[in-house]
Design an enzyme around this catalytic site. Sequence first.
Site, mmCIF file in Angstrom:
data_model
loop_
_atom_site.group_PDB
_atom_site.id
_atom_site.type_symbol
_atom_site.label_atom_id
_atom_site.label_comp_id
_atom_site.label_asym_id
_atom_site.label_seq_id
_atom_site.Cartn_x
_atom_site.Cartn_y
_atom_site.Cartn_z
ATOM 1 N N LYS A 82 0.839 -1.202 0.000
ATOM 2 C CA LYS A 82 0.000 0.000 0.000
ATOM 3 C C LYS A 82 0.871 1.248 0.000
ATOM 4 O O LYS A 82 1.477 1.609 1.005
ATOM 5 C CB LYS A 82 -0.934 0.046 1.220
ATOM 6 C CG LYS A 82 -2.031 1.089 0.973
ATOM 7 C CD LYS A 82 -2.621 1.698 2.212
ATOM 8 C CE LYS A 82 -1.830 2.810 2.807
ATOM 9 N NZ LYS A 82 -1.736 4.046 2.002
ATOM 10 N N GLU A 138 9.964 1.186 10.530
ATOM 11 C CA GLU A 138 10.953 2.262 10.350
ATOM 12 C C GLU A 138 10.218 3.554 10.613
ATOM 13 O O GLU A 138 9.360 3.955 9.814
ATOM 14 C CB GLU A 138 11.490 2.292 8.915
ATOM 15 C CG GLU A 138 12.219 1.056 8.470
ATOM 16 C CD GLU A 138 13.544 0.850 9.152
ATOM 17 O OE1 GLU A 138 13.995 1.758 9.884
ATOM 18 O OE2 GLU A 138 14.122 -0.227 8.961
ATOM 19 N N CYS A 193 13.663 10.538 7.168
ATOM 20 C CA CYS A 193 13.581 10.080 8.560
ATOM 21 C C CYS A 193 14.928 10.261 9.244
ATOM 22 O O CYS A 193 14.994 10.379 10.456
ATOM 23 C CB CYS A 193 13.108 8.633 8.622
ATOM 24 S SG CYS A 193 13.976 7.572 7.487
ATOM 25 N N GLU A 251 9.863 15.798 15.546
ATOM 26 C CA GLU A 251 10.280 15.664 14.148
ATOM 27 C C GLU A 251 9.522 16.698 13.315
ATOM 28 O O GLU A 251 8.289 16.694 13.294
ATOM 29 C CB GLU A 251 9.969 14.249 13.663
ATOM 30 C CG GLU A 251 10.397 14.002 12.239
ATOM 31 C CD GLU A 251 10.248 12.543 11.819
ATOM 32 O OE1 GLU A 251 9.144 11.981 11.953
ATOM 33 O OE2 GLU A 251 11.256 11.962 11.354
HETATM 34 P P1 NAI Z 1 1.764 8.340 8.211
HETATM 35 O O1 NAI Z 1 2.545 7.522 9.171
HETATM 36 O O2 NAI Z 1 0.352 8.638 8.519
HETATM 37 O O3 NAI Z 1 1.801 7.649 6.755
HETATM 38 C C1 NAI Z 1 2.672 6.623 6.340
HETATM 39 C C2 NAI Z 1 1.876 5.478 5.705
HETATM 40 O O4 NAI Z 1 1.018 4.917 6.683
HETATM 41 C C3 NAI Z 1 0.958 5.880 4.553
HETATM 42 O O5 NAI Z 1 0.954 4.849 3.579
HETATM 43 C C4 NAI Z 1 -0.392 5.981 5.211
HETATM 44 O O6 NAI Z 1 -1.458 5.786 4.317
HETATM 45 C C5 NAI Z 1 -0.311 4.849 6.210
HETATM 46 N N1 NAI Z 1 -1.221 4.957 7.362
HETATM 47 C C6 NAI Z 1 -1.703 6.085 7.948
HETATM 48 N N2 NAI Z 1 -2.526 5.773 8.958
HETATM 49 C C7 NAI Z 1 -2.582 4.424 9.015
HETATM 50 C C8 NAI Z 1 -3.278 3.500 9.855
HETATM 51 N N3 NAI Z 1 -4.080 3.912 10.836
HETATM 52 N N4 NAI Z 1 -3.082 2.171 9.640
HETATM 53 C C9 NAI Z 1 -2.262 1.743 8.661
HETATM 54 N N5 NAI Z 1 -1.620 2.571 7.830
HETATM 55 C C10 NAI Z 1 -1.761 3.895 8.005
HETATM 56 O O7 NAI Z 1 2.562 9.687 7.993
HETATM 57 P P2 NAI Z 1 1.977 11.125 7.526
HETATM 58 O O8 NAI Z 1 0.727 11.408 8.286
HETATM 59 O O9 NAI Z 1 1.907 11.160 6.072
HETATM 60 O O10 NAI Z 1 3.142 12.092 8.013
HETATM 61 C C11 NAI Z 1 3.163 12.583 9.352
HETATM 62 C C12 NAI Z 1 4.555 12.625 9.903
HETATM 63 O O11 NAI Z 1 5.085 11.314 9.938
HETATM 64 C C13 NAI Z 1 5.563 13.405 9.089
HETATM 65 O O12 NAI Z 1 5.504 14.781 9.359
HETATM 66 C C14 NAI Z 1 6.845 12.793 9.566
HETATM 67 O O13 NAI Z 1 7.204 13.368 10.794
HETATM 68 C C15 NAI Z 1 6.485 11.350 9.795
HETATM 69 N N6 NAI Z 1 6.881 10.499 8.645
HETATM 70 C C16 NAI Z 1 8.003 9.738 8.754
HETATM 71 C C17 NAI Z 1 8.439 9.003 7.678
HETATM 72 C C18 NAI Z 1 9.673 8.172 7.755
HETATM 73 O O14 NAI Z 1 10.319 7.964 6.736
HETATM 74 N N7 NAI Z 1 10.023 7.624 8.894
HETATM 75 C C19 NAI Z 1 7.747 9.026 6.398
HETATM 76 C C20 NAI Z 1 6.537 9.807 6.392
HETATM 77 C C21 NAI Z 1 6.143 10.522 7.487
#
Ligand code: NAI
Length: 499
Positions: free
Chosen positions: A195, A270, A304, A401
């Site tokens: 996904k 991660e 990240c 972050e």
């Molecule tokens: P997110 O963690 O919500 O999104 C990442 C993935 O998780 C996406 O594919 C999303 O559709 C999915 N997701 C979201 N809610 C979910 C749930 N309840 N169950 C299963 N999958 C779910 O991240 P978001 O909201 O886009 O970004 C927020 C913050 O997260 C950013 O500002 C950053 O600080 C952090 N982040 C960290 C990343 C990393 O590489 N470690 C990458 C993206 C965001």
Amino acid sequence: MTIAIRKPSLGSAATAFLAKPHKLLIDGKWVDAKSGETFPVEDPATEEVIAHVPAGDKADVDAAVAAARRAFESGPWSRILPGDRSRLVWRLGDLLEQHADEFAELEALDNGKPVTNARRDDVQGSINMFRYMAGWSTRLTGETIPVSSPGNWHVYTLREPVGVVGQIIPWNFPLMMAAWKLAPALAAGCTIVLKPAEQTPLTALRFGELIQEAGFPDGVVNIITGYGETAGAALANHPDVDKVAFTGSTEVGKLIVKAAAGNLKRVSLELGGKSPAIVFPDADIDRAISGTASAIFYNQGQCCTAGSRLFAHKSVYDRVVEGVSAEAGKIKIGHGLDPNVNLGPLVSKEQHNRVRGFLESGRKEGAEVVTGGNVPGNQGYFVEPTVLANTNRDMRVVREEIFGPVVCVQSFDDDDLEAVAKFANDTEYGLQASVWTRNLKVAHMMARKIRAGTICINNHNYGDPAWPFGGYKQSGWGREMGKEVMEHYTETKAIAALH
Ligand code: NAI
Ligand code: MG
């Protein structure tokens, strides 16, 4: 700071892909979401809608998991020889290389990142990942175990694929995160439901076409575009998924852990970071300045591993602050498709609002804005590369972050390495740290004292398929890449014969 926000034209391959109807890949067929719903995909530099993709949800995830289960239990994939699996994974690298420019353009358009970086890092990094992981298919060996129990024993182990894997990936490196997840899982013999993030689904969908072209049997890789709360949650909760691999926020990582408890599926995570970059007075200061600037401004700070807490020894603090600010000033901001641009927009309005909120909070808490701090232009999700000086551990900008091109600089005046490590470790995260010094003893002592998954000496933000990557503390569970990642995608079976 130069701002050039105009949209250059796309190549013909990327244009042709964009013009097609986009569908879910389930059991080797491209299908609409069962609900018929779609959602728009945006160019974050212009805020224009560039495509619509299916809004997959639980019903589509159920169909994809059923297809992945069938492909795992029966059919050609369950009987494939390791060498043939290896060739298929290798072929993905070759196909990606043949279409590298198209992928770089789609990534730049969808995510906003500079196309030059997308080609050099995202696409090339993905090609390298498939080629490295292809080799693991034929190297997943067990062991013979000498036992001391009475009797005539023959005990040995087998490494078997973990089964059906759900992979949920973020938007900061959309293709590369797909490659990091798919390559080892396929090499191990798993089947997959992937996904992509709702902000950036395009390269995963295009990559689905390459998976078919490579000759993977139906159902081995299924791709569901959709929102996290619906499609993502359905995958994390699914009782017939054996393992979930997630990259994204620490907040959602915790939800994944809860969801996985239902059938105790294996979990690897991660998550976020607040990585320190520490400049000692004996460093090559020019190199440290350009390196720590790129540690935070690369990919618009949406890494990240971003070096978001910069610690400079008090004797070089002024020079480092000035130098990093001067580097920020040289950055050309604009549409990611412009090959001369170094900094594109943030990925979405939501992230733009979030980073602007942090800038506001930094100002209120008394940080000094040395450069940047504003939103250039009146279109797109741009943020200027920003240096916040005189920050301290109690500020939100230092603790949380930000995921934007914003660095918080602090000085240290203690030459006791224990005290320096304490600054570095003063965070709930532990993903990466960089140490800038010419003193080998300082470098390696710091490397041991900092609690993080990767310690970079005189570099930051790099990676290689052979080197394990992951986090201590709330930066995650487990390691991706290297030989370590194969642990996520295999089970060890012990076979004990009593003769
Ligand atoms: P997110 O963690 O919500 O999104 C990442 C993935 O998780 C996406 O594919 C999303 O559709 C999915 N997701 C979201 N809610 C979910 C749930 N309840 N169950 C299963 N999958 C779910 O991240 P978001 O909201 O886009 O970004 C927020 C913050 O997260 C950013 O500002 C950053 O600080 C952090 N982040 C960290 C990343 C990393 O590489 N470690 C990458 C993206 C965001
Ligand atoms: Mg979210």
